[in-house]
Scaffold this active site. Structure first.
Site, mmCIF file in Angstrom:
data_model
loop_
_atom_site.group_PDB
_atom_site.id
_atom_site.type_symbol
_atom_site.label_atom_id
_atom_site.label_comp_id
_atom_site.label_asym_id
_atom_site.label_seq_id
_atom_site.Cartn_x
_atom_site.Cartn_y
_atom_site.Cartn_z
ATOM 1 N N HIS A 100 0.836 -1.210 0.000
ATOM 2 C CA HIS A 100 0.000 0.000 0.000
ATOM 3 C C HIS A 100 0.863 1.250 0.000
ATOM 4 O O HIS A 100 0.424 2.318 -0.427
ATOM 5 C CB HIS A 100 -0.945 0.003 1.208
ATOM 6 C CG HIS A 100 -0.288 0.339 2.510
ATOM 7 N ND1 HIS A 100 0.541 -0.553 3.165
ATOM 8 C CD2 HIS A 100 -0.322 1.461 3.274
ATOM 9 C CE1 HIS A 100 0.985 0.014 4.280
ATOM 10 N NE2 HIS A 100 0.485 1.226 4.370
ATOM 11 N N LYS A 141 10.494 -8.118 5.505
ATOM 12 C CA LYS A 141 11.458 -8.747 6.422
ATOM 13 C C LYS A 141 12.185 -9.842 5.678
ATOM 14 O O LYS A 141 11.622 -10.494 4.790
ATOM 15 C CB LYS A 141 10.759 -9.342 7.642
ATOM 16 C CG LYS A 141 11.640 -9.353 8.884
ATOM 17 C CD LYS A 141 11.790 -7.948 9.449
ATOM 18 C CE LYS A 141 12.573 -7.951 10.743
ATOM 19 N NZ LYS A 141 12.591 -6.612 11.365
ATOM 20 N N ASN A 268 22.319 -4.102 20.479
ATOM 21 C CA ASN A 268 22.204 -2.681 20.168
ATOM 22 C C ASN A 268 20.998 -2.041 20.857
ATOM 23 O O ASN A 268 21.110 -0.978 21.479
ATOM 24 C CB ASN A 268 22.112 -2.517 18.654
ATOM 25 C CG ASN A 268 22.061 -1.073 18.221
ATOM 26 O OD1 ASN A 268 21.004 -0.470 18.210
ATOM 27 N ND2 ASN A 268 23.192 -0.511 17.858
ATOM 28 N N SER A 398 15.467 5.049 10.086
ATOM 29 C CA SER A 398 15.772 4.487 8.764
ATOM 30 C C SER A 398 15.079 5.298 7.673
ATOM 31 O O SER A 398 15.632 5.515 6.582
ATOM 32 C CB SER A 398 15.321 3.030 8.694
ATOM 33 O OG SER A 398 16.264 2.178 9.299
#
Length: 505
Positions: A100, A141, A268, A398
């Site tokens: 989408h 992913k 992290n 990101s």
């Protein structure tokens, strides 16, 4: 290079045909109750939220399903224990949940138990995570079923570049198609290899650096990305603990200062979450990683523990702990106000949920709390800051990195000097009018212009604040928990996208 790897796109008009699982057995509770696997858990959470909306059932089903799963084998030549050359096949995946918005976005994880159901679940979660915090990506992913500790750097690079080349040659990833990022078992190094591989295949693509995020700053990464997920965890939990109504209901004072915090996971996310909590006045009393955990009710020095862990690769034997725990999961059950599970999914489940003492759980990992465990925690008065909101700091920054790569300019480069000049003029005028001369240190602080990291931190903080307000309001209006409210927020935004752009009739 070895050839002949088989790539399969397992779709039928955009829908998954097969969901055969390669995952481990589901968790079984102390009374024999069996918990759903991760993909089923995400589906249950979605269904619960969808049932509170008025959207058409067909549209909701379309939003829920995974659009595409790419599964292929990577041939890997290595030397066995007898010194003989052998070829092993490694299974690799890339899932794209929703188109989408483009590109789709999501990390790549390296772990021996990576499987198709896991990457499908994580891609699904990424779609709702992006929508929840208003980042205009679809969810994706990827993963490779390897244990990085069993391979040297040369082998990992070869596997990574082969994985990237398979995806690039078939147009599965690209700056406008699907943009990977680091996840469990990967980092800036792997992203640099993927970026370099993409440029070899697409030398004329001016936006080539936008192929991945989480890159080193020297490779057109962005300052602040490394700590972004942990910082986002801190911001999201801070919003909840500054909510006076909620804190009164659980018997705690408002604010971070003085709160006892436990973080499971020293990667992290866990390290930076713990560091930001400590820097803002919280007392970090417990830290855990996969080979053990340390607990001290008087507080731990996060950097000291992390340094010991980097040197020893374990927390076993840490000298300044009140309690040493051999089982990392035991740290979850120690006394604290705020618990941050920042390792892997399913760590809080039917076997331990009733022993969790924290009143605030911030899900730094994806899916760390099973549905049954969440019910137990909430019945006991705890508040859960859900993963699709709590750990969205990584994808948010990101997004900023991707924008930087497409814009070909560092944030702050065009404005910093002008901003500093304006501040100097104002401070100089005030000094003249008041007759007070500032020290050099004071003058430098007050006249400093915003640098790239300042923009990143500000953008992330604003994103988490605004998203929390929306989730909190939905939770109040519909009398649902925060996870359901976060899913409702995401579903509403995705539905609106389909309807306004004519994708759905």
């Amino acid at each position: 290079m070895l050839r002949g790897s088989s790539l399969r796109r397992i779709v039928n008009s955009g829908r998954i045909l097969s969901t055969r699982s390669y995952s481990t057995q589901p968790v079984v509770g102390e009374n024999g109750e069996q918990e759903p696997k991760f993909l089923q858990q995400v589906g249950l959470y979605f269904d619960k939220a969808a049932n509170t909306t008025l959207h058409e059932p067909g549209l909701l089903q379309y939003i829920k399903e995974v659009d595409s799963l790419y599964e292929f084998l990577i041939p890997h030549e290595t030397i066995n224990a007898d010194g003989k050359r052998v070829v092993k096949t490694i299974r690799a995946y890339r899932a794209q949940h929703s188109h989408h918005r483009l590109p789709t976005k999501g990390g790549i994880r390296y772990a021996p138990d990576v499987n198709r159901n896991e990457v499908m679940a994580l891609a699904t979660l990424m779609t709702f995570k992006c929508a929840c915090v208003d980042v205009p990506f679809g969810g994706g992913k990827g993963g490779i079923a390897i244990n990085p500790s069993e391979h040297n750097v040369t082998e990992i690079e070869r596997i990574t570049r082969r994985f990237a080349s398979e995806l690039i040659q078939r147009g599965i990833i690209g700056p406008a198609v699907d943009v990977p990022a680091p996840d469990y078992g990967t980092g800036m190094r792997e992203m640099s290899w993927i970026s370099d591989t993409y440029r070899a295949f697409r030398p004329n693509d001016i936006n080539a650096m936008g192929i991945v995020t989480g890159k080193p700053v020297s490779q057109n990464g962005i300052r602040g990305r490394n700590e972004a997920t942990g910082l986002g965890v801190f911001y999201s939990v801070r919003e909840l603990v500054e909510d006076d109504e909620i804190m009164r209901s659980v018997g705690l004072t408002t604010g971070i200062k003085g709160k006892k915090v436990i973080v499971q996971g020293l990667g992290n996310v866990g390290y930076f979450a713990a560091k930001f909590f400590q820097e803002n006045g919280a007392k970090v009393v417990g830290l855990g990683e996969r080979f053990g955990a340390v607990y001290n009710p008087d507080g731990l020095d996060v950097d000291d523990v992390n340094t010991y862990h980097k040197v020893k690769h374990s927390l076993v034997g840490y000298p300044r702990a009140h309690t040493l725990l051999q089982n990392s999961a035991d740290i979850l059950e120690q006394d604290c106000d705020i618990l941050i599970p920042a390792a892997l999914e399913g760590v809080i489940n039917l076997t331990n949920a009733h022993r969790i003492k924290a009143k605030v759980i911030g899900e730094g990992a994806n899916g760390p709390t099973t549905p049954a465990a969440a019910e137990i925690l909430e019945k006991n008065g705890a508040y859960i800051v859900p993963d699709l909101f709590c750990n969205a700091g990584g994808v948010t920054v990101s997004y900023f990195e991707w924008l930087k790569n497409l814009g070909h300019v560092q944030f702050g480069r065009l404005t910093r000097q002008a901003e500093e000049k304006g501040k100097r003029n104002m401070i100089d005028k005030l000094q003249t009018l008041t007759g007070r001369e500032l020290s050099s240190a004071e003058y430098d602080v007050l006249t400093r212009g915003a640098a790239e990291k300042d923009f990143v931190y500000s953008g992330l903080e604003g994103t988490m604040k605004e998203s929390y307000k929306v989730i909190r309001q939905i939770s109040k209006d519909r009398q649902v928990n925060f996870r359901t409210a976060a899913y409702v927020s995401a579903i509403d935004k995705i539905s609106l996208c389909y309807q306004e752009f004519g994708i759905w009739p």
